[in-house]
Design a protein around this motif. Structure first.
Motif, PDB file in Angstrom:
ATOM      1  N   TYR A  17       0.820  -1.181   0.003  1.00 26.42           N
ATOM      2  CA  TYR A  17      -0.041   0.103   0.057  1.00 26.42           C
ATOM      3  C   TYR A  17       0.728   1.320  -0.034  1.00 26.42           C
ATOM      4  N   GLN A  18       0.565   2.063  -0.854  1.00 23.75           N
ATOM      5  CA  GLN A  18       1.177   3.371  -1.068  1.00 23.75           C
ATOM      6  C   GLN A  18       0.334   4.417  -1.394  1.00 23.75           C
ATOM      7  N   TYR A  19       0.504   5.601  -0.657  1.00 23.16           N
ATOM      8  CA  TYR A  19      -0.242   6.800  -0.785  1.00 23.16           C
ATOM      9  C   TYR A  19       0.587   8.124  -0.997  1.00 23.16           C
ATOM     10  N   TYR A  20       0.165   8.612  -1.913  1.00 24.03           N
ATOM     11  CA  TYR A  20       0.629   9.884  -2.536  1.00 24.03           C
ATOM     12  C   TYR A  20      -0.332  10.943  -2.680  1.00 24.03           C
ATOM     13  N   GLU A  21       0.110  12.304  -1.952  1.00 25.35           N
ATOM     14  CA  GLU A  21      -0.941  13.431  -1.946  1.00 25.35           C
ATOM     15  C   GLU A  21      -0.140  14.573  -2.266  1.00 25.35           C
ATOM     16  N   LEU A  29       2.632  14.604   0.687  1.00 20.60           N
ATOM     17  CA  LEU A  29       2.803  13.495   1.495  1.00 20.60           C
ATOM     18  C   LEU A  29       2.604  12.108   1.093  1.00 20.60           C
ATOM     19  N   TYR A  30       3.836  11.270   1.666  1.00 18.54           N
ATOM     20  CA  TYR A  30       3.722  10.106   1.083  1.00 18.54           C
ATOM     21  C   TYR A  30       3.849   9.144   2.223  1.00 18.54           C
ATOM     22  N   PHE A  31       3.383   7.892   2.277  1.00 15.72           N
ATOM     23  CA  PHE A  31       3.531   6.940   2.926  1.00 15.72           C
ATOM     24  C   PHE A  31       3.315   5.356   2.401  1.00 15.72           C
ATOM     25  N   ALA A  32       4.030   4.541   3.032  1.00 13.42           N
ATOM     26  CA  ALA A  32       3.848   3.138   2.501  1.00 13.42           C
ATOM     27  C   ALA A  32       3.731   2.176   3.667  1.00 13.42           C
ATOM     28  N   ASN A  33       2.846   1.247   3.480  1.00 14.71           N
ATOM     29  CA  ASN A  33       2.456   0.369   4.655  1.00 14.71           C
ATOM     30  C   ASN A  33       3.931  -0.407   5.287  1.00 14.71           C
TER      31      ASN A  33
END
Length: 389
Positions: free
Chosen positions: A4-8, A63-67
């Motif tokens: 899971y990766q989130y990019y904003e 903002l970025y985060f990965a699980n």
């Protein structure tokens, strides 16, 4: 492990043009994209864009985060509001880096979980939790930068191959005011970067109280009146056309500098070494542990006093308590059964305290004989260790 990766991304000072939007849309067919916002989540694959280049050219926050534990926050500000020389003392490997491009300072806050444990991304924050940091930095509040340095020190302490002399020879950057009372966005950043709360408490002891955040409107109005008319016209025209960042933060920063309304960022005449801060954090942690122990002991004593009072009230009228238990069982429902078993366990303790366990067993046997046709209740007695004849 699932991926899971989130990019904003967010554009704050100006919206993207149509051509810029077309370029961003070419990077992802599934992202939610507007003139000021870009959001995408990846359960497989990777983002095709270059986050740094997008920040340098288009966006003001990312903002970025990965699980698997990696996380990153990037902010872009005009160097007129935050010059690189102000941020560089706080830069630390793997925690904060900064660079300049076309009149902007870019800051990258980062954290990587070296243990490789999965991060609960479902409870993670969105970029909205952090965008206030940009305005705080533009106003001269350097607490976010110091938090990044503390994050680096938190991780450095956990390394196994560091000589103690290295801690003694490394000194903290200037200590900003207000560390003892962070803003909401700053608390979110401290959590995001896994800053040791005990280290933060120790560091805050050399930090003055934060100056008032309210703007003296009368003083600001007087200062604006002194600006050249041509400069004010240019500021308003560029703001209306979206050709330059909104003038508010720049004007406020210039006003504060002109009126000397802000203090110097360092509130301590002497800088502490990393070793001194870590030793102070150890003392804070130890005192916190002692306080927790005292609080738990106090809670246990209060609980015991409440328990003793309850048993004393039962002992004053055990006959009524046995009748209550019998009545509850007679209702033939699970809830009253459970209440009756709890009451019987309390009665066992009352009789044990009074030195009459035989009487308890006799009464329990009588109760069991009357209700032996209720298997659900009898099973509850067995499970509770209350054996009836």
């Amino acid at each position: 492990m699932s991926v899971y990766q989130y990019y904003e991304f967010q554009a704050i000072d100006r919206p993207l043009t149509r051509d810029e939007l077309d370029g961003v849309r070419a990077l992802s067919s599934r992202a939610r994209i507007s003139a000021t916002h870009f959001v995408n989540e990846y359960h497989y694959g990777n983002f095709r864009g270059d986050e740094r280049k997008l920040m340098e050219r288009l966006y003001d926050a990312h903002l970025y985060f990965a699980n698997w534990g990696s996380r990153r926050l990037m902010l872009r500000l005009p160097t007129a509001l935050l010059p690189s020389r102000s941020a560089e003392p706080y830069c630390a490997e793997d925690a904060l880096s900064c660079w300049t491009r076309k009149g902007h300072l870019l800051l990258e806050f980062s954290y990587d979980d070296e243990d490789g444990g999965e991060w609960d991304f479902e409870t993670s924050s969105t970029l909205a939790s952090f965008t206030a940091l940009r305005a705080e930095l533009a106003a001269g509040d350097l607490r976010p930068l110091y938090l990044a340095w503390l994050s680096a020190l938190t991780r450095w302490e956990l390394e196994e191959d560091v000589d103690e002399d290295e801690y003694a020879s490394a000194f903290e950057p200037p200590v900003p005011a207000g560390l003892g009372r962070l803003t909401g966005a700053q608390r979110a950043l401290a959590d995001f970067l896994h800053v040791d709360p005990h280290l933060l408490t120790a560091a805050a002891r050399a930090s003055d109280a934060a100056p008032p955040s309210e703007v003296d409107e009368e003083s600001l109005a007087d200062w604006i009146r002194t600006l050249p008319q041509r400069e004010k016209d240019t500021l308003l025209l560029n703001a209306a056309l979206g050709k330059a960042p909104q003038p508010g933060p720049t004007l406020l920063a210039r006003h504060r500098a002109a009126s000397h309304a802000t203090k110097k960022p360092c509130t301590s005449t002497s800088r502490r070494s990393a070793a001194e801060l870590l030793d102070a954090a150890y003392r804070v942690r130890s005192e916190h542990t002692r306080q927790q122990g005292r609080a738990r002991a106090q809670a246990r004593r209060a609980e015991q006093r409440g328990r003793d009072g309850h048993l004393d009230r039962l002992a004053a009228n055990t006959g009524q308590a046995w009748q209550d238990a019998d009545h509850l069982i007679g209702q033939k429902r699970p809830g009253p059964y459970d209440t009756a078993v709890t009451l019987l366990k309390d009665l066992r303790e009352v009789h044990d305290r009074a030195g009459t366990p035989e009487e308890f067993q006799r009464r329990l046997d009588d109760l069991g004989e009357r209700h032996r046709g209720k298997p659900s209740f009898m099973q509850r007695l067995t499970d509770a260790g209350l054996t009836a004849g």
